[in-house]
Design an enzyme around this catalytic site. Structure first.
Site, PDB file in Angstrom:
ATOM      1  N   GLY A 180       0.825  -1.199   0.000  1.00 22.51           N
ATOM      2  CA  GLY A 180       0.000   0.000   0.000  1.00 22.51           C
ATOM      3  C   GLY A 180       0.857   1.246   0.000  1.00 22.51           C
ATOM      4  O   GLY A 180       1.678   1.444   0.909  1.00 22.51           O
TER       5      GLY A 180
ATOM      6  N   GLY B 233       1.152   3.771   4.313  1.00 22.54           N
ATOM      7  CA  GLY B 233       2.271   3.029   3.751  1.00 22.54           C
ATOM      8  C   GLY B 233       3.526   3.863   3.578  1.00 22.54           C
ATOM      9  O   GLY B 233       4.624   3.460   3.977  1.00 22.54           O
TER      10      GLY B 233
ATOM     11  N   GLU C  51       2.396  -0.901  -4.605  1.00 22.22           N
ATOM     12  CA  GLU C  51       1.156  -0.138  -4.795  1.00 22.22           C
ATOM     13  C   GLU C  51       0.525  -0.545  -6.119  1.00 22.22           C
ATOM     14  O   GLU C  51       1.150  -0.439  -7.170  1.00 22.22           O
ATOM     15  CB  GLU C  51       1.455   1.365  -4.776  1.00 22.22           C
ATOM     16  CG  GLU C  51       0.291   2.264  -5.196  1.00 22.22           C
ATOM     17  CD  GLU C  51      -0.984   2.032  -4.403  1.00 22.22           C
ATOM     18  OE1 GLU C  51      -2.019   1.757  -5.030  1.00 22.22           O
ATOM     19  OE2 GLU C  51      -0.932   2.104  -3.158  1.00 22.22           O
TER      20      GLU C  51
ATOM     21  N   ASP D 187     -14.353   8.038  11.256  1.00 20.71           N
ATOM     22  CA  ASP D 187     -13.985   6.981  10.314  1.00 20.71           C
ATOM     23  C   ASP D 187     -15.121   6.009  10.032  1.00 20.71           C
ATOM     24  O   ASP D 187     -15.050   5.229   9.079  1.00 20.71           O
ATOM     25  CB  ASP D 187     -12.791   6.189  10.853  1.00 20.71           C
ATOM     26  CG  ASP D 187     -11.482   6.961  10.781  1.00 20.71           C
ATOM     27  OD1 ASP D 187     -11.503   8.124  10.330  1.00 20.71           O
ATOM     28  OD2 ASP D 187     -10.440   6.411  11.173  1.00 20.71           O
TER      29      ASP D 187
ATOM     30  N   HIS E 164      10.631  36.956   5.513  1.00 16.35           N
ATOM     31  CA  HIS E 164      11.832  36.421   4.861  1.00 16.35           C
ATOM     32  C   HIS E 164      12.934  36.264   5.901  1.00 16.35           C
ATOM     33  O   HIS E 164      13.132  37.161   6.725  1.00 16.35           O
ATOM     34  CB  HIS E 164      12.295  37.388   3.763  1.00 16.35           C
ATOM     35  CG  HIS E 164      13.618  37.020   3.163  1.00 16.35           C
ATOM     36  ND1 HIS E 164      13.748  36.036   2.213  1.00 16.35           N
ATOM     37  CD2 HIS E 164      14.869  37.499   3.398  1.00 16.35           C
ATOM     38  CE1 HIS E 164      15.019  35.925   1.869  1.00 16.35           C
ATOM     39  NE2 HIS E 164      15.726  36.807   2.574  1.00 16.35           N
TER      40      HIS E 164
END
Length: 462
Positions: free
Chosen positions: A179, A184, A202, A306, A439
């Protein structure tokens, strides 16, 4: 089953991970009487088996790389190896501190916390520890677990999941990672930093395949440079034990051998045997189906995290949990714009993005209406100091807003906050170009990219 009918909570939440505890904390903050039920530890996958421990391992790997490469900065250091016991202590100390803080938050908000394995017993109740907990509304937030493939048995020894990888007591000499998505590539990156010989398998044609193709190609180039091997575009066929490891065979007959095989093909919802279907909740492949306000087809039940088929990210769980709590408290709510959610893969180099890919933009608006600009980090002073390479890629609707920001490079995850504002506030390149960026910072690269897109490049070629 004992039923204490005298106590009816405004909100009963099944699952104490990111989505569940966010709903609990926000609900209690808004005056709701909340019960939170969790069979393990509050904090769920993210805190204990996901985001936090993996990023701790990745940071330990970063320190190892810095020790090995210190002489290029004029610093003489000696790298003597990885002490996994000490790495785990560092990782576990981070988790323990956050866990203690979260427990304190739950207590301070007067959330009724119930430790035990709960099961939905009706559209308005959850059974746990021999009690029936009644609620005017129930939120399902039982999360996810690592997935495998048919016939591929995770044994926790040679064939392991991410849960096992987080507790591995040694640095494997070699590893195959099945994966090439977020999980992964993060483990592949950490293990390579620790000294493991890593190969990623993959089945799709690119690593991190949901990202913009340019980001995938940049990551692949960086991984090749680091010596992380990968095989793309061919699917897994079988795995078998060898004398001292595992052999993986692909659909085209190619074979790979290693000490361990990490199965990192994603995570699946935890929903089986929890009473959801019996209560009439609509499901699809184990996921609970919801509308944009996280409502299921049962009026008294919502679901978040999830468990529902949205982005499997802790911060998405937080947003969904808070949305449900605010909706139930009577506040006006706005659905989550999932394209507007920042996504970060914390490998070395990092991949970060918000908005849509160039390919998706062309599909929506038409190829002739999309402008893409790449700003190479070689032109950024701080990135040069850090010796990181990569790009910031902007995707713009012609003469309109920036609809995608895609970044590859060390610490790019820290730049995604401004990118999120640019996308979600539908900023024009000229508007961002007016902002003065400090910067030397890597954040300055965001400003430089928008200066170039606005037609007035400074530290980049026309």
């Amino acid at each position: 089953m004992a039923n204490d009918a005298s106590t009816v909570f405004d909100l009963v939440i099944l699952g104490g991970g990111s989505g569940g505890y966010a709903a609990a904390l926000r609900g209690a903050q808004l005056g709701l009487d909340v019960a939170l039920i969790e069979k393990g530890k509050v904090g769920g996958t993210c805190l204990h088996n996901g985001c936090i421990p993996t990023k701790a391992l990745l940071h330990a790997g970063e320190i190892a790389d810095q020790a090995r490469e210190s002489e290029q900065f004029g610093v003489k250091a000696t790298f003597e190896g990885i002490d996994m016991a000490a790495v785990h202590k560092y990782k576990d100390d981070v988790i323990a501190g956050l866990y203690k803080g979260l427990q304190g938050l739950i207590a301070s908000r007067k959330v009724t916390y119930i430790e035990g394995e709960g099961k939905l017993s009706s559209p308005t109740s959850v059974d746990v520890n021999g009690q029936r907990i009644q609620g005017r509304h129930v939120v399902l937030a039982t999360g996810s677990v690592p997935k495998s493939l048919p016939g591929l048995e995770i044994d926790g020894d040679r064939i392991i999941s991410s849960d096992h990888a987080l507790k591995l007591d040694r640095v494997p000499k070699s590893a195959i990672v099945l994966g090439g998505g977020v999980i992964g590539v993060e483990f592949a990156s950490a293990w390579k930093s620790f000294g493991t010989d890593v190969t990623i398998i993959e089945g799709l044609k690119h690593l991190v395949p949901v990202e913009d193709e340019n980001s995938s190609k940049l990551l692949e180039r960086a991984f090749r440079k680091r010596g992380i091997k990968f095989n793309l575009g061919t699917f897994f066929e079988k795995a078998e034990y060898t004398q001292d490891g595992v052999k993986v065979t692909l659909a085209d007959g190619k074979e790979f051998e290693a000490e361990v095989l990490l199965v990192a093909i994603g995570r699946g919802p935890v929903s089986q045997g929890l009473g959801y279907e019996e209560a009439g909740v609509a499901m699809d492949r184990g996921y609970v189906l919801v509308d944009e306000y996280m409502r299921t087809n049962v009026p008294t039940i919502s679901a978040v995290g999830d468990l529902v088929p949205t982005l499997q990210l802790a911060h998405v769980g937080y947003a969904e949990g808070m949305l449900v709590a605010e909706r139930l408290a009577g506040l006006k709510t706005v659905p989550v714009d999932y394209d507007g959610v920042p996504r970060v893969t914390y490998c070395h180099p990092e991949v970060a993005s918000v908005g849509i890919t160039e390919a998706k933009a062309k599909e929506i608006y038409g190829a002739d209406k999309v402008v893409a600009l790449k700003y190479n980090l070689a032109g950024n002073g701080k990135s040069k100091i850090l010796k990181t390479t990569g790009e910031i890629k902007l995707v713009q609707v012609k003469d309109g807003a920036v609809v995608g920001v895609h970044m590859v490079g060390d610490r790019m995850g820290e730049q995604v906050g401004e990118a999120q504002l640019i996308y979600n506030w539908e900023a024009l390149p000229a508007e961002v170009a007016q902002l003065v960026h400090a910067h030397p910072t890597q954040n300055e690269a965001m400003g430089e990219a928008h200066l170039a897109l606005a037609g007035k490049p400074l530290h980049s070629h026309d």
